[in-house]
Design an enzyme around this catalytic site. Structure first.
Site, PDB file in Angstrom:
ATOM      1  CD  GLU A 162      -2.617   1.101  -0.055  1.00  0.00           C
ATOM      2  OE1 GLU A 162      -3.429   0.215  -0.321  1.00  0.00           O
ATOM      3  OE2 GLU A 162      -2.350   2.027  -0.850  1.00  0.00           O
ATOM      4  CE  LYS A 222       4.287   0.369   2.728  1.00  0.00           C
ATOM      5  NZ  LYS A 222       2.964   0.853   2.701  1.00  0.00           N
ATOM      6  CB  CYS A 278       4.488   3.548   7.159  1.00  0.00           C
ATOM      7  SG  CYS A 278       3.027   2.599   6.739  1.00  0.00           S
TER       8      CYS A 278
HETATM    9  C1  UDX Z   1       3.648   7.044   4.417  1.00  0.00           C
HETATM   10  C2  UDX Z   1       3.956   6.979   2.914  1.00  0.00           C
HETATM   11  O1  UDX Z   1       3.931   8.302   2.371  1.00  0.00           O
HETATM   12  C3  UDX Z   1       2.957   6.093   2.213  1.00  0.00           C
HETATM   13  O2  UDX Z   1       3.283   5.963   0.841  1.00  0.00           O
HETATM   14  C4  UDX Z   1       2.976   4.739   2.881  1.00  0.00           C
HETATM   15  O3  UDX Z   1       2.042   3.881   2.305  1.00  0.00           O
HETATM   16  C5  UDX Z   1       2.695   4.858   4.362  1.00  0.00           C
HETATM   17  O4  UDX Z   1       3.629   5.748   4.961  1.00  0.00           O
HETATM   18  P1  UDX Z   1       1.896   8.352   5.935  1.00  0.00           P
HETATM   19  O5  UDX Z   1       2.691   7.838   7.086  1.00  0.00           O
HETATM   20  O6  UDX Z   1       0.418   8.164   5.969  1.00  0.00           O
HETATM   21  O7  UDX Z   1       2.392   7.670   4.575  1.00  0.00           O
HETATM   22  O8  UDX Z   1       2.153   9.915   5.787  1.00  0.00           O
HETATM   23  P2  UDX Z   1       3.263  10.827   5.083  1.00  0.00           P
HETATM   24  O9  UDX Z   1       2.557  11.881   4.324  1.00  0.00           O
HETATM   25  O10 UDX Z   1       4.256  10.036   4.349  1.00  0.00           O
HETATM   26  O11 UDX Z   1       3.942  11.549   6.326  1.00  0.00           O
HETATM   27  C6  UDX Z   1       4.729  10.849   7.279  1.00  0.00           C
HETATM   28  C7  UDX Z   1       5.277  11.792   8.313  1.00  0.00           C
HETATM   29  O12 UDX Z   1       6.297  12.631   7.756  1.00  0.00           O
HETATM   30  C8  UDX Z   1       4.249  12.747   8.903  1.00  0.00           C
HETATM   31  O13 UDX Z   1       4.456  12.872  10.284  1.00  0.00           O
HETATM   32  C9  UDX Z   1       4.508  14.053   8.185  1.00  0.00           C
HETATM   33  O14 UDX Z   1       4.106  15.163   8.932  1.00  0.00           O
HETATM   34  C10 UDX Z   1       6.021  13.989   8.036  1.00  0.00           C
HETATM   35  N1  UDX Z   1       6.529  14.813   6.926  1.00  0.00           N
HETATM   36  C11 UDX Z   1       6.193  14.515   5.646  1.00  0.00           C
HETATM   37  C12 UDX Z   1       7.369  15.894   7.192  1.00  0.00           C
HETATM   38  O15 UDX Z   1       7.682  16.175   8.349  1.00  0.00           O
HETATM   39  N2  UDX Z   1       7.845  16.635   6.160  1.00  0.00           N
HETATM   40  C13 UDX Z   1       7.537  16.368   4.862  1.00  0.00           C
HETATM   41  O16 UDX Z   1       8.016  17.091   3.970  1.00  0.00           O
HETATM   42  C14 UDX Z   1       6.672  15.280   4.594  1.00  0.00           C
END
Ligand code: UDX
Ligand code: ADP
Length: 464
Positions: A162, A222, A278
């Site tokens: 996913e 992944k 994740c």
């Molecule tokens: C992630 C992956 O993006 C997704 O493809 C996978 O399936 C699951 O893990 P998710 O954990 O839902 O998704 O959110 P994501 O948008 O990736 O953000 C993860 C963390 O990184 C968040 O705490 C977000 O705030 C942080 N983040 C993200 C930052 O601090 N800076 C950024 O530029 C991007």
């Protein structure tokens, strides 16, 4: 082979939205999502569709459209397995908290339970799809269990990782960058199984975006994708600390760097640290796998991403203490946001939890406002750390329903989640009701420094 009945085991952040979209896009397929958690299933079936257990923009509308038509939520796992031609396993795979691989390896006990249940119940051939994030080779383990304990029926195991991000799950599912399907592509049966799942996605995803690989490539892709994304966040967060010392601004640096088309602009937003179910889990898993093959340099390389992230969370918290004259004991600190990012009610590994824990150790009083996270979740997150008693957590942390109540008479406001609504608050009113000097710590680079300083705030933002 045409799939008519899908069963998904696990009605969580992955299983729920994914199955809702499959049901919406494939009206001729019956999709049943099952879970051992009765409350969760009851919430998915709530007559008021706004009460479904997972908050994702656009999700309730899709559930409303498909539920009862070809989308069903149930606790009757056996009968859903029995009916299905294809079974998705979307159960949680948290990091192990005990035994070998404690704090690193993924705990596969929920997956194994599912496999044994499928093996016990299935009376005809099934395609089993791993949808949870799993360490490389889980498919093999699944196959071993199914082949050795089953009723003599044939199983094809597919890996279909996913890639949806929470908060944008629905649009990520409807318009994915790619869909990845790993299977036993060297055999005819394996190829047929892969094709059956390709046909499900082909209802709405262009064929050229559906990649098929061997199982191991799919599983490892992944982990690699999440490790690369998390690494970008840790890289920019490492720069944020240097920016704070040198007078550079991390947003300006990120913009300049991201305009290089080889680097690109996404995932360069400096923050109080990444969270979510994740990133940390997958990297720890990668580290564990590398170590288990004796690849110590590979393991150390990726572990540094986690070390940097832990440092960023601690640094944010210790800066609050330092700025408030080296003590927060008995001081009221307001948290705006608790979720690990905006537009989700998920709090797993949220930076807010660790910042709160640090400040509670410094004897602060914490008041939390988050638009989507319930008080019981916030307390459960703190209790899970086992740093202090449940009673103490409840005595020292208060959860309120409005940001204005949260900020009243507080010494400092810490912004932990980038909810849009925080940019539109009446910051003058918040300032007027705070103790002076009124400190504001922006862990997300969400707020405009100039206007906050004009109001009178002592303003601190990550990376400037
Ligand atoms: C992630 C992956 O993006 C997704 O493809 C996978 O399936 C699951 O893990 P998710 O954990 O839902 O998704 O959110 P994501 O948008 O990736 O953000 C993860 C963390 O990184 C968040 O705490 C977000 O705030 C942080 N983040 C993200 C930052 O601090 N800076 C950024 O530029 C991007
Ligand atoms: P994810 O983010 O991976 O979807 P969640 O924790 O949100 O993780 O969801 C996983 C779901 O799987 C939970 O609702 C949990 O109750 C369910 N689950 C775990 N083990 C089993 C099992 N053996 N049978 C059915 N459901 C299970």
């Amino acid at each position: 082979m045409k799939i008519k009945n899908i069963c998904c085991i696990g009605a969580g952040y992955v299983g729920g939205p994914t199955m809702a979209v499959i049901a919406q896009k494939c009206p001729e397929i019956n999709v049943t999502v099952v879970d051992i958690n009765e409350n969760r299933i009851a919430a998915w079936n709530d007559v008021d569709v706004e009460n479904i257990p997972i908050y994702e923009p656009g999700l309730s509308k899709i559930v409303e459209e498909a539920r009862g038509r070809n989308l069903f939520f149930s606790t009757d796992i056996d009968s859903a397995i029995d009916k299905a031609d294809m079974i998705f396993i979307s159960v949680n795979t948290p990091t192990k908290t005990y035994g070998i691989g404690k704090g690193m390896a993924a705990d596969l006990k929920y997956i194994e339970l599912c496999a044994r249940q499928i093996a016990r119940v299935a009376k005809d051939d099934k395609i089993v799809v791993e949808k949870s994030t799993l360490p490389v080779r889980t498919a093999q383990a699944l196959k071993d269990i199914l082949d050795n304990t089953g009723n003599g029926v044939n199983y094809q195991i597919l890996s279909n990782p996913e890639f949806l991000a929470e908060g944008t799950a629905v649009s990520d599912l409807i318009n994915p960058d790619r869909v990845l399907i790993g299977g036993d592509i060297d055999t005819t049966e394996g190829k047929e199984a892969v094709q059956a799942l390709v046909d499900v996605y082909a209802h709405w995803v262009p064929q050229k975006q559906i990649l098929t690989t061997n199982v191991w490539s799919s599983e490892l892709s992944k982990l690699t994708a999440n490790a690369f994304l998390a690494q970008r966040v840790s890289s920019i967060n490492a720069m944020s600390e240097l920016c704070e010392r040198t007078g550079a601004d991390v947003n300006e640096v990120a913009k300049a760097v991201g305009m290089d088309s080889r680097i690109g602009p996404k995932f360069l937003k400096s923050s109080v640290g990444f969270g979510g179910s994740c990133f940390q889990k997958d990297i720890l898993n990668l580290v564990y796998i590398a170590k288990s093959f004796g690849l110590n340099e590979v393991a150390d390389y990726w572990e540094q991403v986690i070390i940097m992230n832990d440092h960023q969370k601690r640094r944010f918290a210790s800066n609050i203490v330092k700025t408030l004259y080296n003590t927060v004991s008995g001081k009221k600190i307001t948290f705006l946001g608790w979720a690990f990012k905006k537009d989700t009610n998920d709090t797993r590994e949220s930076a807010a939890i660790y910042v709160a824990d640090y400040l509670l150790n410094e004897q602060a009083e914490i008041v939390v406002y988050d638009p989507k996270v319930k008080a019981e979740q916030i307390y459960a997150d703190l209790d899970y750390l086992n740093t202090r008693t449940e009673e103490e957590n409840r005595a020292r942390v208060t959860v309120v329903n409005t940001p204005y109540d949260a900020c009243k008479e507080s010494h400092a406001v810490a912004l932990l989640t980038e909810w849009d609504e925080f940019t539109e608050l009446n910051w003058q009113q918040i300032y007027d009701n705070m103790l002076k000097p009124a400190f504001l710590f922006d862990g997300r680079r969400l707020l405009e420094k100039r206007t906050k300083e004009e109001i009178g705030f002592e303003f601190y933002a990550i990376g400037s």
